[in-house]
Motif scaffolding. Structure first.
Motif, mmCIF file in Angstrom:
data_model
loop_
_atom_site.group_PDB
_atom_site.id
_atom_site.type_symbol
_atom_site.label_atom_id
_atom_site.label_comp_id
_atom_site.label_asym_id
_atom_site.label_seq_id
_atom_site.Cartn_x
_atom_site.Cartn_y
_atom_site.Cartn_z
ATOM 1 N N SER A 24 9.053 -8.208 4.070
ATOM 2 C CA SER A 24 9.662 -7.982 5.086
ATOM 3 C C SER A 24 10.644 -8.940 5.172
ATOM 4 O O SER A 24 12.016 -8.666 5.412
ATOM 5 N N ALA A 25 10.565 -10.230 4.580
ATOM 6 C CA ALA A 25 11.436 -11.281 4.844
ATOM 7 C C ALA A 25 12.669 -11.092 3.794
ATOM 8 O O ALA A 25 13.834 -10.967 4.143
ATOM 9 N N ALA A 26 12.110 -10.280 2.535
ATOM 10 C CA ALA A 26 13.147 -10.103 1.658
ATOM 11 C C ALA A 26 14.100 -8.949 2.036
ATOM 12 O O ALA A 26 15.421 -8.999 1.908
ATOM 13 N N ILE A 27 13.409 -8.021 2.659
ATOM 14 C CA ILE A 27 14.389 -6.698 3.204
ATOM 15 C C ILE A 27 15.185 -7.358 4.433
ATOM 16 O O ILE A 27 16.299 -6.851 4.212
ATOM 17 N N ASP A 28 14.691 -8.059 5.283
ATOM 18 C CA ASP A 28 15.532 -8.863 6.102
ATOM 19 C C ASP A 28 16.616 -9.484 5.696
ATOM 20 O O ASP A 28 17.749 -9.477 6.348
ATOM 21 N N LEU A 29 16.509 -10.251 4.658
ATOM 22 C CA LEU A 29 17.661 -10.973 4.197
ATOM 23 C C LEU A 29 18.427 -10.321 3.270
ATOM 24 O O LEU A 29 19.664 -10.672 3.246
ATOM 25 N N TYR A 30 18.068 -9.527 2.354
ATOM 26 C CA TYR A 30 18.912 -8.928 1.455
ATOM 27 C C TYR A 30 19.040 -7.656 1.485
ATOM 28 O O TYR A 30 19.614 -7.105 0.448
ATOM 29 N N GLU A 33 19.312 -4.991 -1.473
ATOM 30 C CA GLU A 33 19.074 -5.974 -2.742
ATOM 31 C C GLU A 33 17.857 -6.399 -2.897
ATOM 32 O O GLU A 33 17.756 -7.417 -3.632
ATOM 33 N N ALA A 34 16.980 -6.332 -1.970
ATOM 34 C CA ALA A 34 15.657 -6.824 -1.752
ATOM 35 C C ALA A 34 14.835 -7.114 -3.197
ATOM 36 O O ALA A 34 14.545 -8.168 -3.428
ATOM 37 N N ALA A 35 14.820 -5.644 -3.804
ATOM 38 C CA ALA A 35 14.185 -5.772 -4.993
ATOM 39 C C ALA A 35 14.691 -6.636 -5.950
ATOM 40 O O ALA A 35 14.018 -7.460 -6.673
ATOM 41 N N THR A 65 8.913 -1.687 -4.520
ATOM 42 C CA THR A 65 9.558 -0.656 -5.105
ATOM 43 C C THR A 65 8.700 0.484 -5.409
ATOM 44 O O THR A 65 9.219 1.690 -5.832
ATOM 45 N N LYS A 66 7.496 0.346 -4.938
ATOM 46 C CA LYS A 66 6.385 1.474 -4.970
ATOM 47 C C LYS A 66 7.155 2.801 -4.504
ATOM 48 O O LYS A 66 7.888 2.828 -3.332
#
Length: 70
Positions: A24-30, A33-35, A65-66
């Motif tokens: 969730s944090a990666a998606i919120d921040l990036y 480009e989260a992956a 990335t599933k």
């Protein structure tokens, strides 16, 4: 002496962070480009010799990335 006593283990990221919250944090921040950001975290941990953190980020990347790749 007691002041010379050091912990025998190192605290790792996997012991402090829930993988779902990391996603969730990666998606919120990036965003889209989260992956890529998570993959960079995994490689950084790998090359720094932080094996447990590498496995944590690898699992986060895999879960993030599933379903994207058949």
């Amino acid at each position: 002496m007691a002041s010379d006593i050091r912990p025998s283990t190192t605290l790792t990221l996997v012991e402090m962070v829930d993988p779902g919250k990391a996603i969730s944090a990666a998606i919120d921040l990036y965003g889209s480009e989260a992956a890529t950001a998570v993959a960079h975290c995994a490689w950084e941990a790998h090359f720094a010799g932080r094996r447990a953190d590498f496995h944590f980020w690898f699992e986060v990347f895999r879960d993030l990335t599933k379903g994207e790749v058949d």
